[in-house]
Design an enzyme around this catalytic site. Structure first.
Site, mmCIF file in Angstrom:
data_model
loop_
_atom_site.group_PDB
_atom_site.id
_atom_site.type_symbol
_atom_site.label_atom_id
_atom_site.label_comp_id
_atom_site.label_asym_id
_atom_site.label_seq_id
_atom_site.Cartn_x
_atom_site.Cartn_y
_atom_site.Cartn_z
ATOM 1 N N ARG A 27 0.829 -1.204 0.000
ATOM 2 C CA ARG A 27 0.000 0.000 0.000
ATOM 3 C C ARG A 27 0.868 1.261 0.000
ATOM 4 O O ARG A 27 2.045 1.220 0.344
ATOM 5 C CB ARG A 27 -0.908 0.006 1.235
ATOM 6 C CG ARG A 27 -2.001 -1.033 1.225
ATOM 7 C CD ARG A 27 -2.842 -0.979 2.490
ATOM 8 N NE ARG A 27 -2.057 -1.302 3.682
ATOM 9 C CZ ARG A 27 -1.551 -0.411 4.518
ATOM 10 N NH1 ARG A 27 -1.747 0.886 4.307
ATOM 11 N NH2 ARG A 27 -0.844 -0.785 5.567
ATOM 12 N N LYS A 54 -8.696 -2.060 1.067
ATOM 13 C CA LYS A 54 -8.466 -1.172 2.202
ATOM 14 C C LYS A 54 -9.178 0.166 2.036
ATOM 15 O O LYS A 54 -9.467 0.842 3.024
ATOM 16 C CB LYS A 54 -6.969 -0.959 2.413
ATOM 17 C CG LYS A 54 -6.263 -2.185 2.983
ATOM 18 C CD LYS A 54 -6.918 -2.684 4.280
ATOM 19 C CE LYS A 54 -6.143 -3.837 4.901
ATOM 20 N NZ LYS A 54 -6.864 -4.426 6.061
ATOM 21 N N HIS A 80 -9.940 -4.022 12.855
ATOM 22 C CA HIS A 80 -8.915 -4.664 12.038
ATOM 23 C C HIS A 80 -8.481 -5.921 12.793
ATOM 24 O O HIS A 80 -7.530 -5.911 13.563
ATOM 25 C CB HIS A 80 -7.737 -3.713 11.839
ATOM 26 C CG HIS A 80 -6.697 -4.234 10.904
ATOM 27 N ND1 HIS A 80 -5.344 -3.990 11.067
ATOM 28 C CD2 HIS A 80 -6.802 -4.986 9.782
ATOM 29 C CE1 HIS A 80 -4.673 -4.574 10.104
ATOM 30 N NE2 HIS A 80 -5.523 -5.191 9.316
ATOM 31 N N SER A 124 0.675 -6.757 11.207
ATOM 32 C CA SER A 124 1.296 -7.759 10.347
ATOM 33 C C SER A 124 2.433 -8.476 11.075
ATOM 34 O O SER A 124 3.266 -7.846 11.730
ATOM 35 C CB SER A 124 1.835 -7.077 9.090
ATOM 36 O OG SER A 124 2.436 -8.012 8.226
ATOM 37 N N LYS A 167 -2.087 -13.053 13.447
ATOM 38 C CA LYS A 167 -3.542 -12.843 13.400
ATOM 39 C C LYS A 167 -4.245 -13.909 12.549
ATOM 40 O O LYS A 167 -5.232 -14.494 12.967
ATOM 41 C CB LYS A 167 -3.811 -11.433 12.848
ATOM 42 C CG LYS A 167 -5.253 -11.018 12.727
ATOM 43 C CD LYS A 167 -5.379 -9.496 12.657
ATOM 44 C CE LYS A 167 -4.533 -8.875 11.582
ATOM 45 N NZ LYS A 167 -5.109 -8.991 10.231
ATOM 46 N N THR A 168 -3.725 -14.133 11.344
ATOM 47 C CA THR A 168 -4.339 -15.123 10.454
ATOM 48 C C THR A 168 -4.066 -16.538 10.940
ATOM 49 O O THR A 168 -4.967 -17.381 10.998
ATOM 50 C CB THR A 168 -3.820 -14.943 9.018
ATOM 51 O OG1 THR A 168 -4.195 -13.645 8.544
ATOM 52 C CG2 THR A 168 -4.420 -15.989 8.092
ATOM 53 N N ASP A 190 -9.556 -10.662 8.667
ATOM 54 C CA ASP A 190 -8.939 -9.341 8.637
ATOM 55 C C ASP A 190 -9.821 -8.166 9.041
ATOM 56 O O ASP A 190 -9.338 -7.240 9.684
ATOM 57 C CB ASP A 190 -8.401 -9.077 7.223
ATOM 58 C CG ASP A 190 -7.422 -7.922 7.163
ATOM 59 O OD1 ASP A 190 -6.574 -7.812 8.068
ATOM 60 O OD2 ASP A 190 -7.505 -7.121 6.220
ATOM 61 N N ARG A 223 1.451 -12.469 -1.517
ATOM 62 C CA ARG A 223 0.145 -12.807 -0.959
ATOM 63 C C ARG A 223 -0.676 -13.678 -1.899
ATOM 64 O O ARG A 223 -0.391 -13.780 -3.104
ATOM 65 C CB ARG A 223 -0.655 -11.537 -0.653
ATOM 66 C CG ARG A 223 -0.107 -10.721 0.512
ATOM 67 C CD ARG A 223 -0.926 -9.485 0.760
ATOM 68 N NE ARG A 223 -0.416 -8.686 1.861
ATOM 69 C CZ ARG A 223 -0.867 -8.741 3.111
ATOM 70 N NH1 ARG A 223 -1.848 -9.580 3.420
ATOM 71 N NH2 ARG A 223 -0.361 -7.977 4.046
#
Length: 532
Positions: A60, A200, A219, A239, A243-244, A258, A324
């Site tokens: 981003r 996003k 988030h 990141s 989390k995932t 997410d 990704r």
């Protein structure tokens, strides 16, 4: 107008966007991939995955995101973290982008932002690249075919990577631009092929709109117990904190990985898919996510692969460490079909502490939860960026500062109110280092983290005994089955206790320095934590 299902009264022509080439409406995955291949936007990979490179931008561009500063939003936006654009600059940008688009082919997807039908946002995505249409079809929620007959967009997003902005004329920072106009209900994206800007931009939009409805945008990832949506857990984290990975628990149902909202009805996913990092991804550690990389329509972004066999290299980060894959939720076997859960029973805030100070898990009071939520702490480690020779703190408020249009306290107060109303238990989980800082200690064992999380989620941890952490004042369990007691006391894991004390003092000071910006805006009990 061509292909797909669309109400002619709701076309781009009807919106005043005319003079384009062929516009393809609501194509399904096979048709999109046919166009993307014909346009040489990427290659077909194993199992029908679509392999793409995003060129110059592999992540981003947060510094190039702008919000139009109009009277309707001027007093509500957190301008310290969001760049302003003048209405005149936006109007010129829109006119010039439309002129650039004349005669070119475009792809339109009419989609929902939000799994809860009562709270969803109807979004029209207009993309120059066919594969962006495939990506956003995964990432947002797809209407049923009959729902497209009456689809009328609340907002329109136009993404035109070949368009270059003029900073002076358009009142922006560079040739790359993401511009959001709340009065015109338009988002314009130009100068970047990175697909994450699409999703996003919608997340940022929901982060602005939902608090006025009393809905907490988050988030975070989320899951719930099998057969019991009331037992919902959410996982905040930046990141690299897990989390995932930690929410993808085979013994629980995945709501999403997410972006979620917390309404008076419970938790709901904003999205219809997952956008997972693939660096060092393995079939052994994360078999279901790994399997998606060879499923039809999965977008494989910025990965090195064998040109003949199309075999992916999960360790080669020469293009980017931010490689990704994007895929629909139904590609995960234990994903929720509704993407809706109950009110969070447990709230987990994940941090990767490379200083080796924080315990592997701690229980937070509501005031402490707000403190750590507003702090949004994790750490960069040596070697990840040029010039980083020792751990460096990263504070991203609400665990997602780039996507927060309003002041952080708006989200912090919402979270605190909902915790109080629904009695959620909050935990801080450190997936970083123990036994010393990065370079001396070792990474927290994933087996121990999973055991601690299991004990937290099934309620057994809350019933145990706790000690008060001398540095941050939160409660730390003294004993957990399957976890060495030594691990629960970070100071004991260091060979040099005095060195630990010095490191802890340093980290506490970093927290205090960062949190000073919020002190004028918070309640006394949270302020007491901030000033010790």
């Amino acid at each position: 107008m061509s292909a797909g299902r669309v109400n002619p009264n709701h076309t781009l022509d009807h919106q005043g966007i005319t003079g384009l080439g062929t516009v393809y409406y609501n194509l399904i995955e096979p048709a999109i991939i046919e166009h993307a291949l014909a346009r040489k936007e990427g290659e077909l990979g194993r199992g029908g995955a679509f392999l793409v490179s995003t060129g110059k931008f592999t992540g981003r561009s947060p510094q190039d995101k702008h919000i139009v500063k109009s009277p309707s939003v001027e007093d509500k936006i957190w301008w310290d973290a969001n760049a302003a654009m003048s209405p005149e600059g936006f109007d010129a940008l829109y006119d010039d982008m439309l002129a650039h688009m004349k005669g070119r082919d475009y792809f339109v997807q009419d989609l929902f932002g939000g799994a809860d039908p009562s709270q969803r946002l109807d979004v029209r995505m207009v993309t120059e690249l066919a594969w962006h249409s495939l990506f956003i079809r995964h990432m947002l929620r797809r209407p049923e075919r009959e729902e497209l007959d009456d689809f009328a967009p609340d907002w329109t997003v136009i993404n035109c990577p070949s368009f270059q902005a003029d900073p002076k004329k358009h009142n922006c920072r560079s040739e790359t631009v993401i511009a959001m106009n709340f009065d015109r209900k338009l988002i314009l994206i130009g100068g970047t092929e990175y697909a994450g800007e699409n999703k996003k931009s919608v997340f940022t939009l929901l982060n602005y709109l939902l608090p006025d409805k009393g809905i907490m945008p988050m988030h975070c990832s989320a899951n719930h117990a099998i057969g019991n949506p009331v037992d919902t857990a959410v996982f905040f984290g930046l990141s690299g904190t897990g989390k995932t990975t930690l929410s993808a628990d085979p013994d629980r149902i995945l709501i999403g990985d997410d972006e979620h909202g917390w309404s008076k009805r419970g938790t709901f996913n904003f999205e219809g898919g997952c956008y997972a990092k693939t660096i060092n991804l393995s079939a052994e550690a994360e078999p279901e996510i790994f399997a998606t990389t060879e499923k039809f329509g999965t977008v494989i972004e910025n990965m090195v692969y064998d040109p003949d066999t199309k075999e992916l290299d999960f360790e080669d980060d020469s293009l980017t460490a931010n490689m990704r894959c994007a895929y629909p939720l139904e590609y995960i076997s234990n994903a929720s079909s509704s993407a809706i859960g109950g009110h969070p029973k447990n709230i987990i805030m994940l941090t990767c502490d490379a200083f080796g100070v924080l315990p592997p898990i701690a229980r937070l009071t509501p005031a402490q939860a707000m403190y750590h939520f507003l702090s949004g702490f994790t750490a960069k480690v040596a070697g990840t960026e040029r010039g980083v020779t020792e751990p460096q703190p990263t504070f991203s408020t609400c665990f997602g500062a780039p996507f927060m249009p309003r002041r952080p306290e708006v989200y912090g107060n919402l979270l605190r109110e909902k915790i109080a109303q629904h009695g959620a238990t909050c935990w801080l989980v450190n997936t970083g280092w123990t036994g010393g800082a990065y370079g001396t200690g070792s990474r927290m064992p994933i087996r121990a983290t999973r055991a601690l999380l299991s004990a937290a989620l099934d309620g057994t941890l809350n019933k145990g005994t706790f000690r008060k952490d001398p540095n941050f004042g939160f409660d730390v369990p003294t004993s957990v089955p399957g976890v060495a007691d030594l691990l629960l006391e970070p100071r004991r894991t260091w060979d040099d206790a005095a060195a630990y004390d010095a490191q802890a003092e340093k980290l506490v000071a970093m927290f205090a320095e960062n949190f000073a910006q919020y002190v004028p805006h918070i309640d006394e009990d949270v302020k007491a934590i901030a000033i010790g």
